[in-house]
Design an enzyme around this catalytic site. Structure first.
Site, PDB file in Angstrom:
ATOM      1  N   LYS A  90       0.790  -1.267   0.181  1.00  0.00           N
ATOM      2  CA  LYS A  90      -0.002  -0.025   0.039  1.00  0.00           C
ATOM      3  C   LYS A  90       0.825   1.289  -0.071  1.00  0.00           C
ATOM      4  CE  LYS A  90      -3.725  -1.953   2.856  1.00  0.00           C
ATOM      5  NZ  LYS A  90      -5.109  -1.708   1.955  1.00  0.00           N
TER       6      LYS A  90
ATOM      7  N   ARG B 179      -9.777 -11.866   2.972  1.00  0.00           N
ATOM      8  CA  ARG B 179     -10.706 -12.928   2.438  1.00  0.00           C
ATOM      9  C   ARG B 179     -10.002 -14.449   2.409  1.00  0.00           C
ATOM     10  NH1 ARG B 179     -11.322  -9.807  -3.208  1.00  0.00           N
ATOM     11  NH2 ARG B 179     -11.090  -8.067  -1.822  1.00  0.00           N
TER      12      ARG B 179
HETATM   13  N1  BES Z   1      -7.827  -4.176   4.968  1.00  0.00           N
HETATM   14  C1  BES Z   1      -7.961  -3.523   3.800  1.00  0.00           C
HETATM   15  C2  BES Z   1      -9.448  -2.854   3.496  1.00  0.00           C
HETATM   16  C3  BES Z   1      -9.718  -1.489   4.130  1.00  0.00           C
HETATM   17  C4  BES Z   1      -9.352  -0.371   3.367  1.00  0.00           C
HETATM   18  C5  BES Z   1     -10.198  -1.408   5.298  1.00  0.00           C
HETATM   19  C6  BES Z   1      -9.484   0.714   4.002  1.00  0.00           C
HETATM   20  C7  BES Z   1     -10.133  -0.148   6.115  1.00  0.00           C
HETATM   21  C8  BES Z   1      -9.918   0.851   5.367  1.00  0.00           C
HETATM   22  C9  BES Z   1      -8.146  -4.854   2.762  1.00  0.00           C
HETATM   23  O1  BES Z   1      -7.150  -5.974   3.138  1.00  0.00           O
HETATM   24  C10 BES Z   1      -7.610  -4.519   1.469  1.00  0.00           C
HETATM   25  O2  BES Z   1      -6.764  -4.119   1.264  1.00  0.00           O
HETATM   26  N2  BES Z   1      -8.500  -4.524   0.534  1.00  0.00           N
HETATM   27  C11 BES Z   1      -8.242  -4.100  -0.768  1.00  0.00           C
HETATM   28  C12 BES Z   1      -8.737  -5.273  -1.875  1.00  0.00           C
HETATM   29  C13 BES Z   1      -8.335  -5.128  -3.163  1.00  0.00           C
HETATM   30  C14 BES Z   1      -6.897  -5.452  -3.303  1.00  0.00           C
HETATM   31  C15 BES Z   1      -9.009  -6.121  -4.121  1.00  0.00           C
HETATM   32  C16 BES Z   1      -9.006  -3.015  -1.175  1.00  0.00           C
HETATM   33  O3  BES Z   1     -10.264  -2.460  -0.608  1.00  0.00           O
HETATM   34  O4  BES Z   1      -8.330  -1.910  -1.911  1.00  0.00           O
HETATM   35 MN    MN Z   2      -5.058  -5.524   2.448  1.00  0.00          MN
END
Ligand code: BES
Ligand code: MN
Ligand code: ZN
Length: 489
Positions: free
Chosen positions: A270, A344
């Site tokens: 990220k 997931r």
């Molecule tokens: N933990 C994050 C989701 C999240 C984002 C929680 C902002 C709280 C605040 C999750 O693991 C994630 O990174 N999801 C990705 C999925 C994508 C790569 C398909 C997302 O939401 O961008």
């Molecule tokens: Mn994530």
């Protein structure tokens, strides 16, 4: 913080503050005002007290009451009052007063709230005191917020239903604040092993059965998806199983929580802006631990199990790679096309584990997708399910608990978005559209026919900014909803 009920006349009770609720567009209650010599009516006439939600009017050196000070708090229109509005108005008062030490509070209970029984009103107010007086500053060298030692509720008959409401409110409030604290703890201190230790402390104190699975046991249990996420980190994973068996031979409710103690994204790293708050990615697991604590303390006569999947998602030479295929506990294969879609993966194994433990109904909670926040914003959880009746029950519980949740559709065609060329499924949705739902579609592959509700709490789990009713950071969301579910189960 002790919550008590007293039947003594409110004006005779000595306290640091006397909190008086007033409704919008209604004259202040005359039977209360008479003790204050008509001051409330005068303030209303002058326009100082309008009763608007969260309006606060402090009165120093009042006459006619034993309390040192009076805080008149607006509760908004009476006909719109619900659990959430009562909680918020009280929390605003609590937040304001707890910025200075004030050991003893007396609060008049708002009476005659349409559609809410007095015990529910009392519970909402008590929840407000817990919410508003808890600090996020757990690592400050000097505290900036002091919860009162005692909150005395007056003006409602002190019967056993109200006493029970306070007992429940106390357990709920401490549970919610436990979840908040866990979310706020820095990831250098809270990681899978230390989280599991906290769970053990809770279990020992409350009499919950606990099993903590370490890496070797996770291998034996074939939790390869969870292990694949954990592999990039120097911190070993844990899976915590909590059991509360007080329901005889009745069915078993399983609560499953995502516990990514820090989500860097892994090799799909990220950017800083997206990573900065990712200690909150264990809010689902925190809600599970906290609600199980309350379920045990309140000795709710149900069979409930709590499963917390605890990992850290990090990039390293050992981290899972894009293109890797992992075989999850139930034998299904998942192609990993983005290591940041890790929640997931760990939930796939945790849900399959819950099914194998013969859970009759499943609820999982996860800060799963940014896409859910695109759909619903902050404060609202996405509800996805394979069973309409079960999801209606969870929605009803969230409404009763004053927590916002909203259903998202699970049409079969969404499954096509997670088709993989070489495996049973892939861990991303293919496009950025319907991202919350495609994540849920993957989870659905691991619950079989068991009625299941997935709560995506990415929005409500974390408060970016403080507001009048709470500090910023972890919110402890959905702990009350889970307790409500256990009580209704
Ligand atoms: N933990 C994050 C989701 C999240 C984002 C929680 C902002 C709280 C605040 C999750 O693991 C994630 O990174 N999801 C990705 C999925 C994508 C790569 C398909 C997302 O939401 O961008
Ligand atoms: Mn994530
Ligand atoms: Zn995550």
């Amino acid at each position: 913080m002790r919550l008590t009920l007293q039947s003594a006349p409110f004006h005779e009770i000595a306290a640091d503050w006397l909190v008086i609720p007033v409704w919008e567009k209604e004259p202040p209650p005359a039977d209360w005002d008479v003790k204050l010599g008509g001051l409330l009516a005068k303030l209303a006439e002058q326009g100082d007290v309008a009763g608007k939600a969260k309006e606060m009017t402090p009165i120093y050196q009042p006459t006619g009451v034993a309390a040192k000070r009076v805080l008149v708090v607006g509760f908004g229109p009476r006909d719109k009052a619900d659990f959430a509005s009562l909680l918020s108005a009280t929390a605003a008062a609590a937040k304001s007063l707890s910025s200075k030490p004030c050991p003893k509070i007396v609060m008049l209970v708002p009476v005659n709230v349409p559609s809410l029984a007095t015990d529910v009103v009392l519970r909402a107010c008590a929840a407000g005191w817990h919410q508003g007086s808890a600090t996020a500053g757990i690592r400050k060298s000097s505290t900036e917020r002091t919860p009162p030692d005692e909150v005395v509720f007056v003006g409602a008959s002190a019967d056993s239903a109200l006493q029970a409401a306070l007992t429940r409110a106390d357990a709920e409030g401490r549970a919610t604040n436990l979840a908040r604290e866990l979310v706020n703890l820095p990831p250098c201190d809270l990681y899978p092993e230390t989280f599991a230790e906290r769970a053990r402390e809770v279990a020992v104190k409350t009499g919950l059965e606990i099993h903590v699975l370490d890496e070797q046991q996770l291998v034996v249990e074939r939790m390869n998806a969870l292990l694949a996420v954990a592999r990039g980190s120097d911190r070993p994973p844990r899976l915590v199983l909590l059991q509360h068996r007080k329901g005889g031979d009745r069915p078993t409710l399983a609560l499953v929580g995502k516990g990514v103690t820090f989500d860097s994204g892994g090799l799909s790293l990220k950017p800083t802006d997206g990573m900065v708050d990712m200690k909150c990615d264990m809010a689902g697991a925190a809600a599970v631990l906290a609600s199980m604590q309350a379920i045990a303390e309140l000795q709710i006569p149900v069979n409930a199990i709590g499963i917390m999947a605890l990992v850290e998602n990090m990039p390293s030479g050992k981290a899972m790679k894009l293109g890797d295929v992992i075989k999850a506990r139930n034998g299904k294969t998942i192609e990993v096309l983005n290591t940041d879609a890790e929640g997931r993966l760990i939930l796939a194994d945790a849900l399959a584990y819950a099914v194998d433990l013969k859970a009759s109904h499943l609820i999982d909670l996860a800060t799963l997708t940014g896409a859910c926040m695109v759909a619903l914003g902050y404060d609202v959880a996405g509800v996805m399910s394979n069973n309409e009746a079960w999801s209606q029950k969870v929605l009803a519980a969230s409404l009763a608990a004053g927590e916002k949740a909203w259903p998202l559709p699970m049409f079969p065609h969404y499954r096509e978005q997670i088709k993989s060329d070489i495996a049973d499924m892939k861990n991303t949705g293919g496009s950025r559209y319907a991202g919350a739902i495609t994540a849920a579609k993957l989870l659905e592959e691991f619950v079989g026919d068991t009625p299941w509700v997935h709560l995506d709490i990415a929005g409500p789990a974390w408060a970016e900014r403080e507001n009048a009713t709470r500090e910023s950071g972890g919110t402890g969301c959905f702990v009350r909803t889970l307790i409500e579910m256990a009580l209704a189960y």
